[in-house]
Design an enzyme around this catalytic site. Sequence first.
Site, PDB file in Angstrom:
ATOM      1  N   GLY A 174       1.915   2.152  -6.783  1.00 56.93           N
ATOM      2  CA  GLY A 174       3.105   2.654  -7.956  1.00 56.93           C
ATOM      3  C   GLY A 174       2.760   2.165  -9.243  1.00 56.93           C
ATOM      4  O   GLY A 174       1.688   1.611  -9.607  1.00 56.93           O
ATOM      5  N   GLY A 175       3.974   2.266 -10.061  1.00 60.44           N
ATOM      6  CA  GLY A 175       3.707   2.047 -11.561  1.00 60.44           C
ATOM      7  C   GLY A 175       3.503   0.607 -11.710  1.00 60.44           C
ATOM      8  O   GLY A 175       2.702   0.247 -12.624  1.00 60.44           O
ATOM      9  N   ALA A 186       3.152  -1.701  -8.756  1.00 58.55           N
ATOM     10  CA  ALA A 186       2.848  -2.509  -7.617  1.00 58.55           C
ATOM     11  C   ALA A 186       2.136  -1.883  -6.594  1.00 58.55           C
ATOM     12  O   ALA A 186       2.113  -0.391  -6.608  1.00 58.55           O
ATOM     13  CB  ALA A 186       3.993  -3.010  -7.037  1.00 58.55           C
ATOM     14  N   VAL A 224       1.474  -1.292  -2.322  1.00 56.03           N
ATOM     15  CA  VAL A 224       2.118  -1.429  -1.208  1.00 56.03           C
ATOM     16  C   VAL A 224       1.148  -1.523  -0.256  1.00 56.03           C
ATOM     17  O   VAL A 224       0.210  -0.729  -0.043  1.00 56.03           O
ATOM     18  CB  VAL A 224       3.151  -0.485  -0.887  1.00 56.03           C
ATOM     19  CG1 VAL A 224       4.001  -0.722   0.372  1.00 56.03           C
ATOM     20  CG2 VAL A 224       4.375  -0.419  -1.835  1.00 56.03           C
ATOM     21  N   ASP A 253      16.404   4.909 -10.999  1.00 61.56           N
ATOM     22  CA  ASP A 253      15.259   5.882 -10.582  1.00 61.56           C
ATOM     23  C   ASP A 253      15.302   6.506  -9.407  1.00 61.56           C
ATOM     24  O   ASP A 253      14.532   6.604  -8.440  1.00 61.56           O
ATOM     25  CB  ASP A 253      13.730   4.818 -10.490  1.00 61.56           C
ATOM     26  CG  ASP A 253      12.413   5.583 -10.521  1.00 61.56           C
ATOM     27  OD1 ASP A 253      12.675   6.721 -10.957  1.00 61.56           O
ATOM     28  OD2 ASP A 253      11.561   4.985 -10.026  1.00 61.56           O
TER      29      ASP A 253
END
Length: 662
Positions: A19-20, A22, A24, A133
Amino acid sequence: MADRVLGGRYQVLDKVGTGGMATVYRGMDQVLGRTVAIKTMLPQYATDPSFAARFKQEAQAAAALNSPYIVSVYDWGKDGDTYYIIMEYLRGTDLKSGIRKHGALDCKKVAQIGSQIAQALSVAHNHDIIHRDIKPQNIMVQPDGNIKVMDFGIARAKNSHLTTDNSVLGTAHYVSPEQTQGKPLGPTTDLYSLGIVMYEAATGRVPFDGDNAVTVAMKQVTEQPVPPSQINPNVDPQLEAIILKCMQKDPKDRFQTADELYHTLHDYLAGRMQAVNNATAMLPAAATTPLAARGSNATQSMPRMQATGRMRPQSATEQAAQEEEERRKKQRRNRVLAVIGAIAGIALVVFLVVSVLGSGSKAYSVPNLLGLTQDEAAAMLDSDGHGFEIGEVTEQYSSTVEEGKIIEQTPGAGRTATEGSKIDIVVSKGEEPAASVTVPDLTNCTPSEAQDLLNKYGLKGQAGDSVYNADVEVGHVAEQEPAAGTSAKAGDTITYHLSQGAEQVSVPNVVGDSQSDATSALKSDGFSVNVVQSSSSSVEKGYVISSNPSAGTSADKGSTVTITVSTGPASVSVPNVVGYDESSAETALKNAGFGVSVTTETSSTVAKGKVISQSATSATSGSTITIVVSSGSGSSSNNTTGNEGNTSGGDHSGSSGTSGNH
């Protein structure tokens, strides 16, 4: 990162996505044996204190939320330079992918998804947490059809100091007008985003689109959406009214709480359409033209009167048609207003320019002071010739910036400030000292019990090599380092060793050894020794006859081995032959297993040839028994025959003698 174990517990397996801020991974909780999702901060953000604080806040915020429609957060921590969050591992697909694959969903499904998201937001809002978000990418649809709201990566508590940056966060297609404008946010900002999610689910497309994020964000502020039923005729008026009420530009015109929205969607799913109409009544007109083109005195569309004389809610389609009719009437007035607005804008710019020039102040870009000491920063400001000075100086702990270096500055680097402005700085105090804790006793705990106990003390645990211990159940903690009761720092790792049970050792052969040698050999192999005694005609006194367990048998180290030591041959009862004649006495004794020795002596009371006495009443088998035989009342020669001889007395008067057989 793959195969790395974080916090001594969570094994990193394969990457799921990025993601932006992090990445996973799918992982395994080695203590509880369950699959988890491991979210790790990207390296470029790990050294930024503000991002680290945001990451920590995400974990703490999400962990406090308990809902079947919110992904569960189990744990979080830092391992080396890696910040991580341990979350529930979800199977399914995100709503965005589902819409792309299947297109618009039916109205009931849209309402069900919206209802579950509203319930999740209600829990978050009750904890004063705004998600900020909400978008289909953050809604996971599980195999059973229920949803989970994910990613509190930019969620903020309402009272958090991190909300003061006024940054436009989130995805432009789903942000609220107030979020785009950097205004204070409340629960209704999430409801606006949820309205767009339902709009997209019902129509298959987002309400506002453009070439770039800025264009889309501006449309969120200035344009009204096309009513969903004009895109998908299958969208019924009640669901359309719910969606459009969520998407009102003014937060006061939306549903005010997630609970209110949930109950309205519940009424819709239950077929209580009058309740839905009441909840969405007085909905402002849905204009398809930019708001900027509408005059400040524009007439608002009003609900139509029903035949009964009561107010009937106006549908979004009717509102759009009425708005289009009114638009033409307003164009001329809007042109006039636009000219007036332009003149006012020019006047404002002129005023600002004159103000700045008149004050004699010049504006310059603020230099970057991060990573410098306070003295180095002061020297830089002195040398740049712009008159900037160090303002307020505060200190705070930092795990990423060494002591004495600047970690924050206000205004930030690159911002514009007038000549002579003061720059406030925050200086690192270094890593915050860990609290001192007393190490708990983990003896007899299972691994999960040990981890739970260590967590309560702010300590970490890791399993070391297993050990033999007869007193602790297999699989439970038998030893630990540091020892229980010693002092440690919060965050330290305690190593514990699980029991394998007692060690098995082979019993050595000590049969035939002396008691002392046997005892020494058994003790050197780790056994305790128990000694019992027994007679033996074949084993010499003081030597081992047998052992239990026997030689070669496996036994627990530390257990007891019993050895049987010989006391020599056993004593048996000797037949009483006193008063027997000599030959009968010898026969009885020999039959009992004894040898016989004969002596004679005179006796005035015992007839000649009879046994006067014997040497023992008990003796070891095979030993010699001496018998004394009477020679009568005359003088005695005291002759003795061996155990093989016979004593004969002849029938004499007067003297008598004893002669042996030859």
